[in-house]
Write a protein that holds these residues in place. Structure first.
Motif, short mmCIF file in Angstrom:
data_model
loop_
_atom_site.label_atom_id
_atom_site.label_comp_id
_atom_site.label_asym_id
_atom_site.label_seq_id
_atom_site.Cartn_x
_atom_site.Cartn_y
_atom_site.Cartn_z
N UNK A 1 0.83 -1.21 0.00
CA UNK A 1 0.00 0.00 0.00
C UNK A 1 0.86 1.26 0.00
N UNK A 2 1.93 1.23 0.78
CA UNK A 2 2.85 2.38 0.83
C UNK A 2 3.55 2.58 -0.50
N UNK A 3 3.92 1.49 -1.17
CA UNK A 3 4.58 1.57 -2.47
C UNK A 3 3.66 2.21 -3.50
N UNK A 4 2.43 1.75 -3.55
CA UNK A 4 1.47 2.33 -4.50
C UNK A 4 1.24 3.79 -4.17
N UNK A 5 1.11 4.12 -2.89
CA UNK A 5 0.93 5.51 -2.48
C UNK A 5 2.10 6.38 -2.89
N UNK A 6 3.31 5.87 -2.77
CA UNK A 6 4.49 6.63 -3.18
C UNK A 6 4.46 6.93 -4.67
N UNK A 7 4.05 5.96 -5.46
CA UNK A 7 3.96 6.19 -6.91
C UNK A 7 2.85 7.17 -7.25
N UNK A 8 1.75 7.14 -6.51
CA UNK A 8 0.67 8.10 -6.74
C UNK A 8 1.13 9.52 -6.42
#
Length: 125
Positions: free
Chosen positions: A111-118
Motif C-alpha cells: 500500500x505504501x509503495x502504491x501511495x508513493x507512486x501516486x
C-alpha cells in the motif's frame, strides 16, 4: 557460476523443458513483463485497482514484494520523470525495502509503495 548451475539443476529436476518461464519459476523472481505491468498499474490505475491487481500477481506467481521492488528499480530509472520525482520514488522504495527486511507487513508496504507512486505522479505533473 555455482548459482547458475544450481538453478539449472533445480529447473532440470522440476521441468521437462528449461526455458525462461521455468527459470523464473525456480528462482521466484518476477518476470520483466510482470514488473512492467505492475509499474503501469501503479502509475495509471486508481489506488484500489492497482492494489488488487498487484496482489493478484503476487499471489498467482508466488512473488515477494522485496523481489518486486528490486526489479522495479531498473524500470523506475527508465521513466521520464524529473530528477526530484525519481529521487522521491527511490527514497520511498528504499524505506519500504528496509521495513520489509525488519518484519513489516507486505500488505501495508505494498500500500505504501502504491501511495508513493501516486504521490510521484502528482509531483511530476
Amino acid at each position: 557460476m555455482r548459482r547458475v548451475l544450481n538453478i539449472l539443476q533445480g529447473c532440470h529436476s522440476a521441468y521437462d523443458v528449461i526455458d525462461k518461464d521455468a527459470v523464473y519459476n525456480c528462482t521466484g523472481q518476477p518476470r520483466p513483463e510482470d514488473v512492467q505491468n505492475i509499474l503501469d498499474s501503479m502509475l495509471n490505475d486508481e489506488y484500489s485497482v492497482a492494489l488488487d491487481y498487484i496482489s493478484k500477481i503476487k499471489n498467482n506467481h508466488g512473488l515477494a514484494l522485496q523481489d518486486i521492488i528490486t526489479s522495479l528499480l531498473e524500470f523506475v530509472n527508465a521513466i521520464d520523470f524529473p530528477d526530484q520525482t525519481r529521487i522521491f520514488i527511490i527514497d520511498k522504495m528504499s524505506d519500504i525495502e528496509y521495513k520489509l527486511g525488519n518484519g513489516a507487513s507486505e500488505r501495508t508496504q505494498l500500500s505504501a509503495l502504491i501511495g508513493a507512486f501516486k504521490v510521484a505522479v502528482e509531483l511530476a505533473a
